[in-house]
Design an enzyme around this catalytic site. Structure first.
Site, short mmCIF file in Angstrom:
data_model
loop_
_atom_site.label_atom_id
_atom_site.label_comp_id
_atom_site.label_asym_id
_atom_site.label_seq_id
_atom_site.Cartn_x
_atom_site.Cartn_y
_atom_site.Cartn_z
N SER A 1 -24.53 10.59 -10.46
CA SER A 1 -24.17 8.97 -10.32
C SER A 1 -24.87 8.05 -11.14
O SER A 1 -24.75 6.83 -11.46
CB SER A 1 -24.14 8.66 -8.91
OG SER A 1 -23.29 9.48 -8.06
N ARG B 1 -37.90 13.52 11.44
CA ARG B 1 -37.79 12.67 12.73
C ARG B 1 -38.79 13.38 13.69
O ARG B 1 -39.22 12.58 14.63
CB ARG B 1 -36.40 12.99 13.36
CG ARG B 1 -35.32 12.08 12.85
CD ARG B 1 -34.19 12.12 13.41
NE ARG B 1 -33.09 11.93 12.64
CZ ARG B 1 -31.69 12.26 12.78
NH1 ARG B 1 -31.20 13.34 13.20
NH2 ARG B 1 -31.08 11.64 11.80
N CYS C 1 -26.77 10.88 15.02
CA CYS C 1 -25.89 9.91 15.76
C CYS C 1 -25.25 10.10 17.05
O CYS C 1 -24.81 9.22 17.70
CB CYS C 1 -24.40 9.74 14.59
SG CYS C 1 -24.00 11.47 14.14
N HIS D 1 -18.49 8.34 18.55
CA HIS D 1 -18.74 9.38 19.20
C HIS D 1 -18.70 9.35 20.75
O HIS D 1 -19.39 8.41 21.22
CB HIS D 1 -20.31 9.80 19.03
CG HIS D 1 -20.26 10.48 17.45
ND1 HIS D 1 -19.44 10.74 16.50
CD2 HIS D 1 -21.40 11.00 17.13
CE1 HIS D 1 -20.02 11.15 15.61
NE2 HIS D 1 -21.10 11.29 15.91
#
Lengths: 350, 350, 350, 350
Positions: free
Chosen positions: C41, C110, C149, C242
């Protein structure tokens, strides 16, 4: 500062009724002061009566309003109506007879000679027909209608071409969203992973309404446009947004760029009058090879723009293209609100 | 008792390749003895190489077969090919050149003059073209193709009308299933609750292939049928089954009952020859107002019948109707298997 | 008046990258001045490089920006990162090492001891961990992450209960939207009319991240909360949002009203600091018997509120309920933007 | 050679009634000779009365049969009933009182003490309870029921484990197909791209029925199994096939291989008796990481096998796994037909 014009909603709990509430929630001219629904709902609060089915929250003020029976009595002058055809035939005429300005989304009166069937960008002048209505002469009541949800997107795309090149023949095959059938409407077992190649009366409506919309005022009626239209109507598993495959034959030759320019430059009465619900650009041409798509394009112009795409030569007629519009906004509640705004801007109400 | 004819499958792990395995699993004439796929898969067992995506179980015998590279070498004479056009151009011609009978589902060679493009019910006689192929003359190899998945259902519906009334013009708007794009194919984010009004090259294929299929043998080629066709191709959220809205203009007048009779009575070579995969009734007219539907009708005739419905007058052409066919059975693997059966029945193989 | 803080986006063309652009388009504090994506890109305009997949229009200014390669060089100090774990491991650490403040949505770092994993409403104080990072000590670069998420909605619902009643055990079964898998992500043939009972690594992430988020700062790390969590992760045919079925065991007894009050009254650091992206109410309890639902509730609080519902006794643990959150807003881009706002409000950047 | 046993169907036009017709169409023991539905349908042919909603064709013989009113009178002894609970309460008891053997799919009498709730593989011996029914003593009429569609798959998976290791506690979260709600059932606007986290009474049914099914005969009733079950029931956009995420605690330790062996080796009364509708393998363990899935696995064992997968440790209980079963075959009509076969094999009818 000015007080807003009070309005009422008939059929307020249904799919289109809910869109009326959404579109009128922060409307600069109109304020919802009266809601009516079936006898089953009358007397309840709106929150109790309606199964709110939109992802935007139900406004608190509306939630607490009491649902009235569908009778003129205490309703405001201006009524937005989202009734099915059968109920509309009786109730809407009762309201017009009682002196109300009825802005109807129903098919019941659309083809009646002295009832204007109006898309403000296309044939705003037809609104003058109301003066020929017996109701109007009697006590100032009248009725204005907007077309069927599948007709509106198509006619928005045809109108600028009709003006410049005259449309002769139109083939259209629709892929219509489930919300067009109201709630509960289409059973999930009928549409999940499926196509239903049939919608009752839809093809006839598209054919008749398009000719009236593109026709011209003639005395107390409308001379329908001289064009042939053949429609194939299908239901697909889409929530909102009707997609239509269209082939057209024009009376005067047009290049692709001229057609695209006709769409992109199309500005009309609602844009000139700066009606609050009018989109800046009623028809948007998207040059991407795979657009418009309902999920991505139905909300353009706040759901009030028709989006065209894929203009290419047709090897039977002249051109083919795809058009998409939001069926419960531009195709229903938004269409009626825009009609209401036009009535106000032209002094028929307020 | 007779030994079955050994067959090979090119592109065995893909969506159409899996349908080949399904349709050939208990085939009375053919036995799959060789499977090939991309280099990535070669050397693995089929169970390891393929992500089996059908609800019927993968046959145990096939699961354990080793996937070969896509090279002629040890492959049987008769090859069913489910390659994409680019791969097909090179690989299928290599197989034909090496003396194989290639029954191809790819678009690569469909429009080549001496390559028969065949629906056995429609133009089984075109299969004789193979004798004009250089491969055939050289060492007995040849190639036969079937049309695109969206073309087959349409042409099955048109063929009986073309014979009796001559088709002049055809408008068709398709609503095509996701399986037509193979696997992984269409991204779920593109199609869930959506319509994609574009499928690369699909409209051109429908237009060109229909004319070749309905055309007539002329020396070493086919004189295309003298008809115009304009196609609008759309993708919808349906697993299997292409639904098509069609308007037709005929050269000789036909009543509704005559059209329905033409469909219902349509019996052809594959039915006469009792080819194992031939449906009893290649075109079924369903009189219900809302049929055919992909979920309910795609499996009629074991997925090999085209189902028509909603025959009604068209106010531009003569008639309009809906046609549905199973895109990966009648529209792909089943089409090729039927071609293979025709080849066998007519002595080209076996 | 103040100039906005320039920010960059890593992984700007993907599903979460597009949400960053949406959420930052009219941000009062931040201005997107730099966009990066893969080498494929780089050098193109954003409009060329990205397949824009949101129903809100791509902002004109962004459309014209040139996509940079994913290298620190000219990027602004503050970087929002939406890379997959593998790319993140290398690229995000390169940016932190080069002195950038990296606000990452990836799972790569994380669980690293000195990397704060933060939901500002839950454990905003953990952000102080950045001072222990080698990058920070070296040249002021650092990294902050937000959870997966599927973890965020759950932990937003658990946090207020954990504070008041201490959560001991949690069962959770998720029904996750397709957008969580990025684009093209889930193949339509895998999910249309289907459920996939598996998402790679998702269950482990939910279990580990929840304990870290609800844990407490301890020196240069976090002592995980003393609770057990067992997750079942499923993919369903939903675009965004979700939905999770949850059973919990608490250490201190709680009445239904107390639990609901804990949710409804939950206000935290982001609300006190009036962070621009913070929802007024981080957890909304909906008393309707059949809510929350992804289509209707994912956009509450501009997609930043978790919505709970169906609180009822569990006959194994204490309570069961449903929680829903928007997976690409609150669960990804919005989570990171809120982390960025917290960093700015607390003087770590700007 | 033997004449088949005539059977009748109550509720013959609904979703489960149609599955009865499908499953009994070529049944070796039973022949449908009587069909009943609501008063609205009585007197019409079945083809007129029913909106046939299966992809397999409606058998000609059934299409022409006249629908009877739902009264005992001329009905055969053996009745398969697919009524909703409210209708069942009155009509099914009237049939039992009139001497019929009622094999019911309804929830109305499932938990009544002397009514057997039976899955033949699980608790076929409970069928002896019918002898305690007042109807039976009076004139030989009786009633046998099968469990709720979401209970059956779960209990099929639990039963072999309960026998070997004793199940102590069960968490289950369901993702249930729309066909479970009958027709028109779930509105498409409620489920397309959505999840509904609520099914009326479903969680209570799962909890109570599971204990009765796994319980043991004790005099004129059943001592429920000593296990706790907590259910979360959700509706998803799947046509057929209920998927369930399950965590279990066992009283005796079990290794993964032992659990899988318990499932794979599970063979019971229906298999020994070779009941025509009994699947060869009632529980199939699929070792693929992402199975079972409704689209791919619901038809295994002709829709009569439960498919388990994803067995892995649970960090609260002992194990977690996914189970899937076809909700209108194994979960409804097939369950009842198998019960009918068991009755016949054991001499209760015929």
């Amino acid at each position: 500062m000015n007080k807003k014009i009070p309005v009422g909603i008939l059929g307020a709990t249904g799919t289109v009724g809910q869109r009326f509430i959404q579109l009128l929630a922060a409307h600069p001219w109109f304020e919802v002061e009266w809601l009516a629904a079936s006898d089953r709902s009358a007397g309840k609060t709106y929150a109790e009566a309606a199964k709110w089915n939109l992802s935007i929250p139900l406004p608190e003020r509306i939630a607490r309003m009491t649902v009235s029976p569908s009778e003129p009595g205490k309703a405001p002058k201006l009524i937005f109506a989202a009734l099915d055809a059968k109920a509309a035939r009786e109730i809407e005429s009762a309201f017009a007879a009682a002196g109300h300005a009825v802005v109807s989304n129903s098919s019941a009166f659309r083809m009646q000679e002295d009832v204007p069937l109006v898309i403000p960008e296309v044939n705003g002048d037809h609104i003058a027909l109301v003066k020929h209505q017996a109701w109007y002469k009697h006590n100032g009541g009248f009725m204005v209608t907007n077309p069927n949800c599948s007709t509106i997107g198509l006619v928005l795309a045809l109108a600028p071409l009709h003006r410049r090149f005259e449309v002769d023949k139109v083939f259209v095959a629709t892929m219509q969203a489930i919300s067009g059938a109201g709630y509960p409407g289409v059973a999930s077992m009928d549409i999940l992973g499926n196509v239903i190649p049939y919608i009752v009366n839809e093809e006839d409506k598209m054919e008749a309404e398009s000719r009236k919309l593109l026709g011209s005022l003639q005395g107390a009626g409308v001379a329908p446009a001289d064009l042939s239209l053949s429609a194939h109507c299908n239901r697909v598993a889409v929530e909102d947004g009707h997609t239509e495959s269209v082939s057209i034959k024009l009376r005067r030759p047009a290049q692709a760029e001229e057609i695209i320019a006709a769409w992109q430059e199309f500005r009309c009465l609602p844009q000139k009058l700066k009606l609050p619900t009018a989109p800046e650009q009623p028809v948007i041409y998207d040059p991407a090879p795979d657009r418009p798509q309902p999920r991505l394009d139905r909300d353009r112009g706040q759901g009030m723009s028709a989006v065209t795409g894929r203009l290419r030569p047709c090897n039977i007629f002249d051109w083919k293209f795809t058009v998409l519009s939001h069926n419960t906004i531009r195709g229903a509640a938004g269409a009626a609100v825009l009609n209401g705004e036009l009535l106000k801007a032209q002094g028929y109400i307020g």
